[in-house]
Scaffold this active site. Structure first.
Site, PDB file in Angstrom:
ATOM      1  CB  CYS A 339     -15.405 -29.509   0.825  1.00  0.00           C
ATOM      2  SG  CYS A 339     -13.922 -28.745   0.425  1.00  0.00           S
ATOM      3  NE  ARG A 368      -5.967 -24.895   2.900  1.00  0.00           N
ATOM      4  CZ  ARG A 368      -6.894 -24.092   2.218  1.00  0.00           C
ATOM      5  NH1 ARG A 368      -6.466 -23.024   1.676  1.00  0.00           N
ATOM      6  NH2 ARG A 368      -8.004 -24.330   2.395  1.00  0.00           N
ATOM      7  CD  GLN A 386     -10.866 -23.572   5.486  1.00  0.00           C
ATOM      8  OE1 GLN A 386     -11.521 -24.650   5.473  1.00  0.00           O
ATOM      9  NE2 GLN A 386     -10.576 -22.666   4.279  1.00  0.00           N
ATOM     10  CG  ASP A 388     -15.044 -24.592   5.478  1.00  0.00           C
ATOM     11  OD1 ASP A 388     -15.615 -24.098   4.759  1.00  0.00           O
ATOM     12  OD2 ASP A 388     -14.419 -25.580   4.864  1.00  0.00           O
ATOM     13  CG  HIS A 390     -18.960 -27.344   2.535  1.00  0.00           C
ATOM     14  ND1 HIS A 390     -18.122 -27.487   3.627  1.00  0.00           N
ATOM     15  CD2 HIS A 390     -18.069 -26.914   1.672  1.00  0.00           C
ATOM     16  CE1 HIS A 390     -17.001 -27.277   3.257  1.00  0.00           C
ATOM     17  NE2 HIS A 390     -16.813 -27.069   2.096  1.00  0.00           N
ATOM     18  CE  LYS A 476     -11.566 -17.250  -5.503  1.00  0.00           C
ATOM     19  NZ  LYS A 476     -10.726 -18.009  -4.800  1.00  0.00           N
ATOM     20  CG  HIS A 522     -16.950 -25.013  -1.291  1.00  0.00           C
ATOM     21  ND1 HIS A 522     -16.023 -25.984  -0.753  1.00  0.00           N
ATOM     22  CD2 HIS A 522     -17.378 -25.267  -2.286  1.00  0.00           C
ATOM     23  CE1 HIS A 522     -15.968 -26.709  -1.719  1.00  0.00           C
ATOM     24  NE2 HIS A 522     -16.862 -26.597  -2.726  1.00  0.00           N
TER      25      HIS A 522
END
Length: 655
Positions: A339, A368, A386, A388, A390, A476, A522
């Site tokens: 992000c 991570r 991910q 991912d 946004h 979420k 997200h």
RNA sequence: GCUGCCGUAGCUCAGUGGUAGAGCACUCCCUUGGUAAGGGAGAGGUCGACAGUUCAAUCCUGUCCGGCAGCACCA
């Protein structure tokens, strides 16, 4: 008097305070004998409980689905008595029913070993055979605390203190042994039966708090009937066979090694599936999202701005120049999320309201530092990709964007054969940023969207709420899918974020020329591609559909006389777009069939002297006996068609 | 990270205070076999790492690393 309605609709009056057992006895001794508990207006209670108010009464026997919980709960009590009989001085704590069984936590200096389990089971069978009745008593708080303190049951004393003042302190006895318990229970220990098994031992924190004592937990399961227990154990074996770590090794998909704890070495076959997955997602994003790529390594200051350095520093990897003599001592962090990078891209140049919603997607590799004990094959790793994205949008666009994402997520899951999906809304956690007003607004919109998701699916998609489980920056949605053997996996997520754009000072220019902060959503569909692939391996038990299969077909020869034809066929299959290998080894066809079957190759193209002469092929499918002989061209056309990914097929059919 | 268990050949696993074994896989030879293991030979190991005890450690002890189960965690 109390008026009770029976399941057959009959209605009778009884003296106030009569027990369920007396009612059952009055109807028939055999009913009383086979009844283990009752339900008043659907609420399961002890059969011996005095009935003070009227309602619908039902008598539950052992086979009643609602009795299963009682069997397991009673079994936990029997387990606790057995353990204390075998090892006096062991303190009991709690023993709840969980999905598929129960556990009981004990405090003991010597932890249990697997060898203890058969010994405990034997003692449990003795207790069950004794068939002592469960009786319930209500004690005063002081008495309960005194008795448990005198017995040295300090955890129980703590539990008594934790019971809210308006609740009774109930003690359940089974012969001489007793336990603090909310109930209800069946009539006697004998009702537990013998279809139970202790499964494993493990450590667990007292009250789930990692700062408190480590207890010794024994897991077990129990069923009404032996067949049910056997079926459950069989299902466990099935799950073990599907273990993606085992299949990953056997199918040569990936490996892990000591030097890289929690990071995957993808082998060619595994990487093929991985890339096929990404190619699928890319096709699904086309026309809606812009794919971007943000740096892997960014200055620590960026993560301080995002708040990650403060909230999740313990879980981040740090990087700096390895040179001894460098005077550049900047500290970088390897990105744990995409992000902040996407916000930089959004912020680059002025954005107009006309450009919103702006949807930035990335197959972002993040790292991570997960706690060592959390690592688990592909399911929990330290480096993962991910899928991912946004979405930067206005407040008004938020709900429709959430629904658009929802459509994408559900249709994606359906393409992999996941039809049963649950969507849960996670609301504000204790540890959070942002004002209550912001949370109120976000949660209100999301709650409305959740309702829309349910109605749009015609009720097929179940929804729910996870109170307090939201991210620190916003509420979420979590998408939980159910696999082929009924296990649930949380994969997709949609998270509204009112925090990050503000922290980074992101804005767009509105109609009136004013600067406005965008709402940031997200979203991830597979979540972690690595984990999603792990789920797919287990879901399909390694038997991938043709379009995902790393090796779609193997051309196997029966005799070396067919080698030339086999080579020609392999080349033709490759031209047809199939992932195909050839096996010309000097081995018998039985051997080749066995080996490629173990490797879970979906299609075997077998050629011998006859096929070479006739320009045909003998097709054998994974898991099936027998074969289909077809002309080569027709066979390749059929397989090429079968290998078309579901989304591409959909587009072709629509055209 | 915490508790418990585990670490021997690519894989699955035996085994012992005197520096190792099986099956499968691998290489070579024989075999050309019609849909889930044809036969033979060979090669392959710092017994997770480092200390300690011992005349001697893969084996006993400790520390570390990694894995497994659960717990805790999961932006």
């Amino acid at each position: 008097m109390v008026a009770l309605t029976f399941p057959d609709g009959a209605r009778r009056e009884y003296q106030d305070g009569i027990s369920g057992l007396d009612i059952a006895k009055g109807i028939s001794p055999s009913l009383a004998k086979r009844t283990v508990a009752m339900a008043i207006d659907g609420d399961v209670r002890d059969l011996s409980e005095e009935i003070r108010s009227g309602g619908k009464i039902e008598f539950l026997n052992r086979e009643d689905p609602r009795a299963l919980e009682l069997i397991r709960h009673d079994c936990a009590h029997v387990l606790a008595e057995a353990v204390q009989a075998l090892w006096p001085g062991t303190q009991v704590t709690i023993g709840p029913v969980i999905d598929n069984g129960f556990y009981y936590d004990f405090f003991r200096n010597e932890p249990f070993t697997l060898d203890d389990l058969p010994v405990i089971e034997k003692k449990m069978r003795e207790i069950i055979a004794r068939d002592k009745p469960f009786t319930c008593e209500v004690w005063s708080r002081d008495e309960a605390k005194r008795v448990f303190r005198d017995k040295g049951e300090l955890f129980k004393v703590e539990l008594v203190d934790a019971i809210p003042a308006d609740q009774q302190i109930k003690i359940y006895k089974q012969g001489d042994w007793f336990d603090l318990c909310r109930g209800p229970h069946m009539t006697s220990t004998g009702k537990v039966g013998n279809a139970f098994k202790l499964m494993k031992v493990a450590g667990a924190y007292w009250r789930g708090d990692s700062n408190r004592e480590m207890l010794s937990r024994i897991y077990g399961t129990a069923f009404a009937k032996q067949e049910d227990l056997d079926a459950y154990l069989k299902q466990m074996e099935e799950a073990e066979k599907r273990d993606h770590r085992k299949l990953g090794r056997e199918m040569d998909l990936f490996h892990f090694q000591e030097e890289g704890p929690g990071v995957v070495f993808w082998h060619a076959k595994g990487w093929t599936i991985f890339q096929e997955l990404i190619a699928y997602m890319r096709r699904r994003l086309k026309g809606t999202y812009q794919e971007v790529n943000a740096p892997q390594l960014l200055d620590k200051s960026l993560w301080e701005t995002s708040g990650h350095w403060g909230w999740f520093r313990e879980n981040m990897f740090m990087a700096r120049s390895a040179g001894e003599a460098t005077d550049d001592d900047r500290v970088f962090a390897i990105k744990p999320m995409n992000c902040p990078g996407h916000i930089q891209i959004f912020k680059h140049g002025l954005k107009s309201y006309r450009e919103l919603p702006m949807r930035l997607a990335e197959f972002g590799l993040v790292h991570r530092y997960e706690p060592s004990g959390a690592l688990h094959g592909l399911m929990r790793v330290r480096g993962f990709t991910q899928d991912d994205a946004h979405v930067f949008c206005t407040d008004e666009q938020m709900a429709s964007e959430c629904l658009r994402i929802n459509d994408l997520i559900l249709s994606t899951y359906a393409d992999f054969g996941f039809e049963e999906v649950v969507v849960k809304l996670s609301t504000r956690p204790d540890k959070r940023v942002g004002t209550d007003a912001m949370w109120d607004r976000a949660e209100a919109i999301m709650t409305k969207v959740l309702g829309d998701i349910s109605t749009r699916s015609g009720g097929r998609i179940k929804t729910g709420i996870n109170p307090g489980e939201g991210a620190f920056y916003g509420p979420k949605f979590e998408y939980i899918l159910r696999d082929a053997i009924g296990r649930d996996w949380q994969c997709g997520t949609t998270q509204v974020d009112f925090n990050l754009p503000e922290r980074f000072g992101a804005f767009y220019i509105d109609h009136d020329g004013s600067k406005q902060p965008p709402v940031m959503i997200h979203r991830a569909i597979c979540g972690s591609m690595e984990r999603f692939l792990g789920v797919l391996i287990e879901h399909f038990a390694g038997h991938f559909p043709l379009w995902l299969s790393p090796v779609q077909a193997v051309v196997a020869t029966i005799t070396s006389d067919a080698d030339e034809y086999a080579k020609e066929m392999t080349a033709a299959a490759l031209r047809a777009g199939l992932r195909v290998e050839s096996d010309l080894r000097n081995e018998k066809i039985n051997y080749k069939v066995r080996e490629h079957s173990h490797a879970k190759v979906p299609v075997l193209l077998v050629v011998g002297r006859k096929e070479a002469a006739e320009r045909t092929v003998s097709i054998r499918r994974l898991g099936k006996e027998g074969q289909q002989v077809m002309p080569l061209e027709a066979a390749l056309a059929m397989l090429a068609d079968e290998a078309v990914p579901p989304d591409v097929r959909r587009l072709r059919q629509a055209a």
